[in-house]
Design an enzyme around this catalytic site. Structure first.
Site, PDB file in Angstrom:
ATOM      1  N   ASP A 181     -18.286  35.488  -6.623  1.00 46.47           N
ATOM      2  CA  ASP A 181     -17.765  34.125  -6.637  1.00 46.47           C
ATOM      3  C   ASP A 181     -17.266  33.845  -8.047  1.00 46.47           C
ATOM      4  OD1 ASP A 181     -18.514  33.768  -4.011  1.00 46.47           O
ATOM      5  OD2 ASP A 181     -20.434  32.868  -4.511  1.00 46.47           O
ATOM      6  N   ASP A 207     -17.746  29.107   7.205  1.00 48.30           N
ATOM      7  CA  ASP A 207     -18.861  28.495   6.462  1.00 48.30           C
ATOM      8  C   ASP A 207     -19.585  27.477   7.339  1.00 48.30           C
ATOM      9  OD1 ASP A 207     -18.262  29.828   3.991  1.00 48.30           O
ATOM     10  OD2 ASP A 207     -16.600  28.430   3.705  1.00 48.30           O
TER      11      ASP A 207
END
Length: 483
Positions: A180, A338
């Site tokens: 990330d 998600d």
């Protein structure tokens, strides 16, 4: 059946070869040869403008070969050795080759038995036609055709007897390292990791959690044995994707020394900049591919596309998912989901697909549905993970990156209920993500679900669990992995 013998590869190149499973049918046998003559170290490269050719260039240069790019059909005919890498849709690629005059030059070059290496689509285009979205006519050099049935495989009886191959008993499971990436408070790009998507330290300053530099970490994970590396640009260029030069440079520098598939996600959508200029999601994705990405990951935009598709039942062909998969091929498009759990007392409480939980909810609930979110998990949408997965597969996704907000950063294992639900619902590969904290979590998700890969971030960044320790554990447990 068509027998294709790849012979005399010599000392060619450590090139990344990524090919979607397809079946080869037909008659006749051909030899495709590729040689390397060190006395003349020029490799002619046919880049027709689609896909990640940067990794191929880096591999060629790594072996001290020089590159000559094809600019006109005559360059193909004059080549001493030709490399043709291709990523994308069969029909779109053939359209480009025909319009530029490259198709006929390729036919003449290969029929004269010249040194040739076709990579992925660059090899598939040699056949008569493809049933991927067609039938679509190919170069018709090899008599046979390609089918789009992902369950098909090439049987050993289809291959020449003098070319024995070692077959894995099953497809090897992949272990993927995820980074990330976002700018910290000083403006530097760093690798970070969230706790249920919160990437800031629990301190008064609320600094972005810094776990290292993206290029260096990606290079280390490649050396450690990661099968793939995924970059998720979690805040970058939301308002101006093509202006995020640092992230594009990260991709370029990473691809110089990392020879496994690179996936990049974040901000892939249509947008208009501050000056009023419109950019399509296809332009954004193309810049990613040119910078070294092999696959792109779409998040929020895929949710909106799926919602509209479920509502109308019509494929518009204009969504980012559809456009990119048409030009670059399904295998180059990953949809990142998600979801978060919404606990229920009864599956009849919602119109979405539910699961009976292995572990009851906080109030003893026996069921849950998985609500999809957008904007980094901040906004819930009226669509479940099951419904989304089915829809994006229809729209052209080639893979699903399945996260779980409830498990993110907890280190208690993957959400087996969720992974099982989605991996059994679709016919495309599913990557299990969120929750890995020990090697046993990887073996559990592979044994209990049909997922193709498992992804982790924090445990690799903090060096709590080495990648090779995961693979060695899986091997001992009887799971096929690449060592």
């Amino acid at each position: 059946m068509e027998a294709v013998n790849i012979t005399s590869l010599g000392s060619m190149l450590p090139i990344k070869l990524f090919m979607a499973p397809q079946s080869i049918s037909g008659q006749k046998s051909h030899n495709i040869r590729c040689a390397s003559n060190r006395e003349d170290n020029v490799v002619t490269l046919l880049d027709y403008g689609a896909g990640n050719v940067r990794s191929v260039r880096n591999a060629i240069r790594l072996l001290n070969f020089n590159i000559q790019d094809v600019k006109k059909p005559e360059d193909i005919l004059e080549a001493k050795r030709l490399v043709f890498p291709g990523v994308g849709a069969f029909a779109a690629a053939m359209d480009i080759l025909n319009k530029t005059g490259m198709a006929e030059a390729l036919r003449e070059y290969i029929k004269n038995d010249r040194p040739f290496l076709g990579i992925c689509l660059g090899l598939q285009l040699l056949f008569e036609y493809s049933e991927e979205n067609g039938p679509d006519v190919g170069l018709d050099i090899l008599k046979g055709f390609l089918t789009g049935n992902r369950s098909d495989s090439v049987k050993s009886s289809d291959l020449a007897e003098n070319q024995p191959l070692k077959h894995a008993s099953t497809l090897a499971k992949r272990v993927i390292a995820c980074l990330d990436v976002r700018a910290n408070n000083k403006g530097d790009l760093v690798v970070t990791k969230g706790d249920q998507y919160d990437v800031r330290e629990h301190s008064e300053e609320r600094e972005v959690r810094n776990l290292g530099k993206p290029v260096e970490l990606a290079g280390q994970y490649y050396k450690d044995g990661a099968d793939e590396v995924t970059f998720l640009n979690i805040t970058g260029f939301r308002d101006f994707p093509l202006g995020d030069l640092p992230m594009l440079e990260v991709l370029r520098r990473t691809s110089e020394n990392v020879f496994v598939p690179l996936t990049i996600g974040g901000g892939i959508r249509d947008f208009t900049d501050k000056d009023g200029r419109y950019y399509s999601s296809l332009e954004v994705a193309s810049e990613y591919f040119r910078s070294g990405a092999d696959k792109i990951s779409i998040g929020s935009d895929a949710v909106y596309a799926a919602e509209e598709y479920i509502k109308t039942g019509v494929k518009m062909g204009t969504t980012s998912l559809e456009q990119i998969s048409y030009v670059y091929g399904n295998q180059a498009v990953v949809v990142s989901i998600d979801p978060r759990r919404v606990y229920l007392n009864s599956p009849k409480d919602v119109p979405f697909k539910t699961v009976e939980l292995t572990h009851p909810g906080p109030k003893g609930e026996k069921y849950a549905w998985y609500q999809c979110t957008v904007n980094g998990g901040r906004e819930g949408r009226p669509i479940g993970a099951y419904e989304l997965a089915k829809a994006v597969e229809d729209l052209g996704a080639g893979e699903i990156l399945l996260n779980c907000i409830d498990c993110d950063g907890q280190g208690q294992g993957f959400d087996i209920d969720l992974v099982k639900l989605i991996s059994e619902a679709v016919n495309i590969p599913v990557i299990a993500s969120s929750g890995a904290g020990a090697v046993e979590h990887f073996s559990a998700v592979f044994k209990q679900t049909s997922t193709s890969a498992a992804l982790a971030a924090g445990i690799f960044h903090r060096r709590e669990v080495p990648i090779m320790a995961v693979k060695e554990h899986l091997r001992i447990q009887g799971t096929e992995v690449r060592i």
